[in-house]
Design an enzyme around this catalytic site. Structure first.
Site, short mmCIF file in Angstrom:
data_model
loop_
_atom_site.label_atom_id
_atom_site.label_comp_id
_atom_site.label_asym_id
_atom_site.label_seq_id
_atom_site.Cartn_x
_atom_site.Cartn_y
_atom_site.Cartn_z
N ARG A 8 0.82 -1.22 0.00
CA ARG A 8 0.00 0.00 0.00
C ARG A 8 0.85 1.26 0.00
O ARG A 8 0.46 2.30 -0.52
CB ARG A 8 -0.93 0.00 1.23
CG ARG A 8 -2.07 -0.98 1.12
CD ARG A 8 -2.71 -1.18 2.45
NE ARG A 8 -1.75 -1.62 3.46
CZ ARG A 8 -2.01 -1.82 4.73
NH1 ARG A 8 -3.23 -1.65 5.17
NH2 ARG A 8 -1.08 -2.22 5.57
N LYS A 65 4.20 -20.09 5.00
CA LYS A 65 3.53 -20.27 6.29
C LYS A 65 3.32 -18.92 6.98
O LYS A 65 4.06 -17.99 6.66
CB LYS A 65 4.35 -21.21 7.18
CG LYS A 65 5.60 -20.54 7.79
CD LYS A 65 6.21 -21.38 8.89
CE LYS A 65 7.23 -20.55 9.64
NZ LYS A 65 7.92 -21.22 10.71
N HIS A 99 10.66 -23.27 3.81
CA HIS A 99 12.00 -22.89 3.35
C HIS A 99 13.06 -23.91 3.73
O HIS A 99 14.15 -23.93 3.15
CB HIS A 99 12.37 -21.46 3.81
CG HIS A 99 12.73 -21.36 5.25
ND1 HIS A 99 11.81 -21.14 6.22
CD2 HIS A 99 13.92 -21.46 5.89
CE1 HIS A 99 12.41 -21.11 7.40
NE2 HIS A 99 13.69 -21.29 7.23
N HIS A 130 8.39 -27.60 9.45
CA HIS A 130 9.80 -27.94 9.20
C HIS A 130 10.19 -29.33 9.72
O HIS A 130 10.83 -30.11 9.01
CB HIS A 130 10.71 -26.90 9.85
CG HIS A 130 10.38 -25.49 9.48
ND1 HIS A 130 10.05 -25.12 8.20
CD2 HIS A 130 10.33 -24.34 10.21
CE1 HIS A 130 9.80 -23.81 8.16
NE2 HIS A 130 9.97 -23.32 9.37
P1 NAP Z 1 5.36 -7.50 7.12
O1 NAP Z 1 6.73 -7.03 7.41
O2 NAP Z 1 4.24 -7.06 7.99
O3 NAP Z 1 5.03 -7.13 5.60
C1 NAP Z 1 3.75 -7.21 5.06
C2 NAP Z 1 3.76 -6.65 3.66
O4 NAP Z 1 2.44 -6.69 3.15
C3 NAP Z 1 4.20 -5.18 3.60
O5 NAP Z 1 4.88 -4.95 2.41
C4 NAP Z 1 2.86 -4.43 3.61
O6 NAP Z 1 3.04 -3.14 3.07
C5 NAP Z 1 2.04 -5.36 2.71
N1 NAP Z 1 0.59 -5.21 2.93
C6 NAP Z 1 -0.07 -5.20 4.10
N2 NAP Z 1 -1.39 -5.00 3.90
C7 NAP Z 1 -1.56 -4.88 2.56
C8 NAP Z 1 -2.68 -4.67 1.73
N3 NAP Z 1 -3.91 -4.51 2.25
N4 NAP Z 1 -2.50 -4.63 0.40
C9 NAP Z 1 -1.27 -4.78 -0.14
N5 NAP Z 1 -0.16 -4.98 0.60
C10 NAP Z 1 -0.30 -5.03 1.93
O7 NAP Z 1 5.29 -9.10 7.14
P2 NAP Z 1 6.48 -10.11 6.81
O8 NAP Z 1 7.25 -10.37 8.05
O9 NAP Z 1 7.21 -9.68 5.60
O10 NAP Z 1 5.69 -11.45 6.53
C11 NAP Z 1 4.88 -11.66 5.39
C12 NAP Z 1 4.24 -13.05 5.52
O11 NAP Z 1 5.26 -14.05 5.54
C13 NAP Z 1 3.47 -13.22 6.83
O12 NAP Z 1 2.39 -14.07 6.63
C14 NAP Z 1 4.48 -13.90 7.74
O13 NAP Z 1 3.88 -14.65 8.76
C15 NAP Z 1 5.20 -14.79 6.74
N6 NAP Z 1 6.56 -15.14 7.14
C16 NAP Z 1 7.45 -14.16 7.47
C17 NAP Z 1 8.73 -14.50 7.83
C18 NAP Z 1 9.74 -13.44 8.16
O14 NAP Z 1 10.90 -13.81 8.42
N7 NAP Z 1 9.39 -12.18 8.19
C19 NAP Z 1 9.13 -15.84 7.85
C20 NAP Z 1 8.20 -16.82 7.49
C21 NAP Z 1 6.91 -16.46 7.14
P3 NAP Z 1 1.96 -1.95 3.34
O15 NAP Z 1 1.68 -1.96 4.81
O16 NAP Z 1 2.61 -0.74 2.82
O17 NAP Z 1 0.74 -2.33 2.55
#
Ligand code: NAP
Length: 504
Positions: A62, A160, A190, A252
């Site tokens: 967004r 996940k 992963h 995992h």
């Molecule tokens: P994050 O840091 O909260 O990032 C979420 C992303 O989604 C941001 O780019 C956000 O940008 C975007 N977003 C949120 N609402 C949106 C909307 N309505 N429309 C379009 N884009 C939107 O989360 P993350 O840690 O990267 O994790 C992403 C997913 O992967 C999650 O399900 C998490 O559980 C999973 N995961 C993450 C990790 C990790 O290491 N981080 C590891 C395994 C799994 P805006 O707010 O600008 O829209």
């Protein structure tokens, strides 16, 4: 020619040759996962020449960040992650491929705006990576469907948490199935992208020495340990809903178990491999309220240390009482011809003394004690983290004489360090790749063998649900262990009952 016109002329070239132009659309392109793992993985693939020259990379979130600020953010993330491995020129070539689109998953113009950027789908080969909360998979897949961006060969990668039980996992899978048939849904675990995990398949099926012994007649038990030194950190809000069983073991550790226990597949095609993994999951003996106390241990870290840092403990970090486990150990049994009689002990936890991922295959003792001293049974240890190595303990006669004339035996390890083994001719050791590199490349190539099929996820949840429900009835409160120690005492009792010990 500007970068944009270079891309446009490449797309025109793709159209004239009848080849679809590849596009990678990363929804959540400004998020933590994207910046720490996904953009750096893509940059390294680019540097190593694995990306098609005309591949376009589209970020969606967004946030209305300017192009220059977005490029700066991604460049900083790639530089931080790649360190010395990043070569001059990589960033320029890589970021020339990038475009950021500020779009909300709930914006009904989502598809039209994306198409305005990338063109009509019949000319494109699109991989979507939904790196957002799974609650957005439904609106996103609806947007993709409405815009006609879902037709083959387009595919989608999801990651996940794919639910917190079987019922919620089905809801997520159904929301994706609206737009993509199962063969085009790439579910990431992963761990399956890690070199040593892939090497388990080679170790088992490209050697003749192990397979005849790979059964309950020769193997006493197997231990799978994934330990972390860190606590939950800023993921506590998410983690408290899941706990170690759902966050780590359901995916995992069970994937590692499947690769270790599955029958030889007929081939290396995605379905051959995944059919065999599903059979393992479906053969797991149920753990439920009737046997959960004997077969599991559940812990939560209290005050102590996470690495060198003194910490107050899980509940203190949360600021309220919690029944979420940060540690789980269990005894799994596979009810099939090959494994009946071999226990598989799995454990994973946070705030443990070391960061390790390790598999121990403990062979049975020799049937007859020929020597005065007991021979230590052979043990194959496959370490995935922190170093990737494999060692096999074999008994030897210790050199020299002894006063009583008996042979003195000593266990010694035959060791193989993978990083050194592939460091031939004095070259630099191969760079340790981010697990996502292989998985993203496979998805770009349309190969889903290292991704998890829906029936695998659901079979894993069905088994894990029994444990979670059993805990609710029989084991409501996890046992506290001091942060920085090896977990709750009940984890040791679990093995002690069977006359065994963890390989600490
Ligand atoms: P994050 O840091 O909260 O990032 C979420 C992303 O989604 C941001 O780019 C956000 O940008 C975007 N977003 C949120 N609402 C949106 C909307 N309505 N429309 C379009 N884009 C939107 O989360 P993350 O840690 O990267 O994790 C992403 C997913 O992967 C999650 O399900 C998490 O559980 C999973 N995961 C993450 C990790 C990790 O290491 N981080 C590891 C395994 C799994 P805006 O707010 O600008 O829209």
């Amino acid at each position: 020619m500007s970068d944009r016109s270079v891309t446009e002329s490449k797309s025109a070239e793709s159209r004239s040759t009848g080849r679809r132009q590849p596009v990678f659309v990363l929804v959540g392109g400004t998020g933590d996962l994207a910046l720490r793992m996904l953009w750096p993985s893509l940059a390294m693939l680019d540097q190593d020449g694995f990306l098609a020259e005309d591949l376009r990379l589209i970020s969606i979130a967004r946030e209305a960040i300017t192009h220059d600020a977005f490029i700066e953010r991604v460049s900083a993330a790639v530089t931080k992650r790649s360190g010395d491995a990043l070569e001059d020129g990589t960033l320029k070539t890589f970021t020339d491929r990038l475009t950021h689109l500020p779009l909300d998953a709930y914006d009904t113009e989502w598809g039209a705006k994306l198409k305005a950027e990338i063109g009509e789908p019949e000319n494109l080969d699109i991989v979507f990576f939904l790196s957002t909360s799974p609650s957005l998979f439904k609106p996103l897949c609806e947007r993709i469907l409405e815009a006609g961006l879902n037709a083959a060969p387009n595919r989608v990668i999801i990651e996940k948490p794919l639910g917190r039980d079987l019922a919620t996992s089905k809801v997520i899978n159904d929301s994706v199935a609206v737009a993509f048939d199962e063969s085009r849904v790439f579910r990431i675990d992963h761990y399956l992208g890690k070199e040593t995990v892939q090497n388990l398949i080679a170790l088992r099926f490209a050697n003749t020495v192990f397979e005849p012994l790979w059964n309950a007649q020769s193997i006493d038990h197997v231990q799978i340990t994934v330990s972390e030194t860190v606590g939950t950190g800023d993921r506590l809000g998410y983690y408290d809903e899941y706990g170690a069983l759902r966050d780590m073991l359901q995916n995992h550790l069970l994937q590692l178990l499947c690769l270790l226990a599955m029958e030889p597949p007929a081939g290396l095609s995605a379905d051959s491999l995944r059919d065999e993994k599903v059979k393992v999951l479906k053969s797991l003996k149920p753990i439920n309220a009737s046997n959960v106390l004997q077969n599991t241990a559940r812990g939560q870290y209290g005050p102590g240390y996470a690495g060198d840092e003194k910490i107050a403990g899980y509940e203190a970090e949360k600021g309220s009482p919690s029944n979420t486990e940060t540690f789980v150990a269990l005894k799994a049994e596979i009810a099939n011809w090959r494994w009946s009689g071999t226990a598989f002990y799995l454990r994973t936890g946070k705030c443990l003394p070391t960061r390790t991922t390790e598999v121990v295959i403990q062979f049975r003792p020799v049937p007859h004690a020929l020597f005065g001293t007991e021979a230590t049974p052979n043990r194959l240890v496959i370490r995935l983290q922190p170093d990737e190595d494999i060692s096999l303990t074999v008994m030897n006669k210790a050199p020299g004489l002894s006063a009583d004339g008996q042979q003195q035996l000593q266990p010694l390890a035959l060791s193989l360090s993978l990083i050194n083994a592939f460091n031939g001719n004095g070259n630099k050791p191969p760079r340790r790749r981010i697990a996502y590199e292989r998985l993203i490349l496979d998805a770009l190539n349309g190969n889903n063998a290292a991704f998890v099929r829906r029936d695998e996820v659901e079979a894993a949840w069905a088994w894990v649900d029994g444990i979670a429900e059993g805990w609710e009835k029989a084991y409501p409160k996890p046992q506290i262990y001091p942060a920085g120690t090896n977990g709750p005492t009940s984890a040791y009792t679990l093995l002690d009952r069977d006359g065994r010990v963890w390989n600490d």
